[in-house]
Scaffold this active site. Structure first.
Site, mmCIF file in Angstrom:
data_model
loop_
_atom_site.group_PDB
_atom_site.id
_atom_site.type_symbol
_atom_site.label_atom_id
_atom_site.label_comp_id
_atom_site.label_asym_id
_atom_site.label_seq_id
_atom_site.Cartn_x
_atom_site.Cartn_y
_atom_site.Cartn_z
ATOM 1 N N LYS A 7 -29.347 16.240 65.485
ATOM 2 C CA LYS A 7 -30.456 16.982 66.090
ATOM 3 C C LYS A 7 -31.801 16.547 65.497
ATOM 4 O O LYS A 7 -32.782 16.302 66.209
ATOM 5 C CB LYS A 7 -30.226 18.481 65.866
ATOM 6 C CG LYS A 7 -31.419 19.361 66.060
ATOM 7 C CD LYS A 7 -31.775 19.505 67.529
ATOM 8 C CE LYS A 7 -33.159 20.065 67.695
ATOM 9 N NZ LYS A 7 -33.291 21.002 68.768
ATOM 10 N N CYS A 45 -40.823 21.776 67.467
ATOM 11 C CA CYS A 45 -39.603 21.026 67.160
ATOM 12 C C CYS A 45 -39.921 19.651 66.611
ATOM 13 O O CYS A 45 -39.624 19.331 65.466
ATOM 14 C CB CYS A 45 -38.753 20.877 68.422
ATOM 15 S SG CYS A 45 -38.413 22.448 69.196
#
Ligand code: SAJ
Length: 416
Positions: free
Chosen positions: A212, A266
């Protein structure tokens, strides 16, 4: 294979609530847990506390069928999905306190046999840390059945959905599932198969955590390359947009687009978790973050130069505050930072912010006396300096209306 009937989802935010709703509409009994009373009350009324396409219909349907409830305290369940925030601290290491709090809620409910999945974007080894916290509180349980103790299964399954498309991407995206043990990975895969039609790829927990982080760092590094080219091109007096367009004709070159910096919560955050895990080897990842973080300051300097060479007290128009086109999300937006810094450095100039997706300025800007939220026509008429920061659809065809002003086109809209 498994007897998971009840799932507790800890954290009813942008990821937890959609996940809870989709599990519930697929027939599982789901209890969503959140520390925010208003969120719990809203969900129990079948309402959604934030905007995400198609989420409201899933939540109201699941609540009215009795499959979804919300609570302040963690209940006993067959499986737990932890979807709490992992912000970064002042020293840019990850703040795991929300994961710790979730673990403290889960631990007293365990009997052995439960599956616990961490979905929050996490630094390497956070899943094992969560396991250690739980086992520290429950030494009567184990991961591997040692000394005959009942087992719990722990896995990491990072979310990778794009806000605005969450209900679609939850179903269609491939998923990475990393188990602390292979049994945990298999059980997590079975649970996600309830709604996920993408491929579910199994690995260990640390590789899943890194996957991720690496996806978002890959984007960050490539955006930094484009931003660096924009600075070099400016020095050389050439058009970076034309440069990139030409270079991208090469069959193995695909340069991303420069902009005012990287926003959202993010891509601008996750690379720091890798840097924190191995500072001496994360040289490109760290430099990319620094290049992208310095871009708003460079844009501000360019605007100040333009204002200095214009007449006294000219107005400045800033087109776009969102962190990317055609959304209303201002979180960590470089455009907000640029607008605020300009207003502070130009206290005697009016700075007009044009953002078609909002009706009120965020506090960081609303509290400054010389910032106004303006419509496009007003701003283009009043301002002598125009800064194009976001390529919203509304700003794509302004060519002829920008002939009188000094224009800083930070997104290359006019070169398209
Ligand atoms: N940006 C540029 N130039 C580009 C592309 C993007 O300056 O060529 C900027 C955007 O303007 C924006 C920022 O980067 O400020 C990030 O935007 P984005 O659309 O690339 O990504 P996010 O932050 O909305 O969502 C990302 C996605 N990750 C990847 O594409 C690898 C999403 O799939 C993740 O689920 C999400 O992060 C997350 O939650 O981690």
């Amino acid at each position: 294979m498994d007897s998971i009937k009840t799932v507790a989802v800890i954290g009813l935010g942008y990821i937890g609530l959609p996940t809870a709703a989709i599990l519930a509409t697929n027939g599982l009994n789901v209890i969503g847990v959140d520390v925010n009373e208003k969120t719990v009350e809203a969900v129990n009324r079948g309402e959604v506390p934030f905007v995400e396409p198609d989420l409201a219909v899933h939540v109201s349907g699941a609540v009215s069928q009795g499959h979804l409830k919300a609570a302040l305290d963690t209940p006993s369940a067959d499986a737990y999905i932890v979807a709490v925030p992992t912000p970064f601290k002042a020293d840019r290491s990850a703040d795991l306190s929300f994961i710790e709090a979730a673990a403290h809620g889960i631990a007293p409910q365990l009997q052995g046999g439960e599956l616990i999945i961490l979905e929050s974007t996490s630094p390497p080894r956070a899943t094992r840390y969560m396991a250690d916290v739980i086992l520290g509180l429950r030494p009567d349980l184990s991961i591997d059945g040692q000394d005959g103790r009942p087992t719990i299964d722990i896995a990491h399954c990072p979310e990778r959905v794009l806000p605005g498309r969450v209900m679609i991407e939850l179903v269609t995206n491939d998923r990475i599932v990393g188990g602390v043990t292979s049994r945990a990975a298999e059980r997590a895969k079975a649970l996600y198969s309830v709604f996920c039609q993408g491929e579910i790829l199994l690995t260990d927990d640390v590789t899943a955590e890194m996957a991720k982080l690496v996806e978002n760092s890959f984007r960050d590094v490539n955006i930094a390359f484009a931003n660096e080219l924009s600075l070099i091109s400016d020095k050389l007096g050439i058009d970076v947009w034309e440069l990139i367009r030409l270079a991208n004709h090469h069959p193995r070159v695909n340069i991303l687009q420069p902009g005012p910096g990287v926003g959202g919560h993010c891509i601008a955050v996750d690379p720091w978790f890798i840097v924190d895990a191995d500072p001496s080897n994360s040289r490109i990842i760290r430099t990319a973050r620094e290049v992208n973080d310095s871009k708003p300051g460079w844009v501000v300097d360019k605007v100040l130069e333009a204002v200095a060479s214009a007449e006294d007290n000219v107005e400045v128009a800033v087109l776009g505050l969102a962190f990317k086109p055609n959304i209303d999300d201002l979180r960590e937006s470089p455009s907000v930072e640029i607008t605020r810094t300009l207003a502070e450095k130009l206290p005697h100039h009016v700075v007009r912010a044009v953002e078609p997706h909002i009706v009120e300025l965020p506090t960081a800007l609303g509290s400054l006396p010389n910032v106004r939220l303006s419509n496009l026509d007003e701003a283009l008429t009043a301002a002598a300096v125009v800064v194009l920061l976001v390529d919203h659809n509304e700003f794509l065809d302004l060519g002829e209306r920008l002939e009188e002003q000094t224009v800083l086109d930070v997104r290359g809209v006019l070169s398209r």
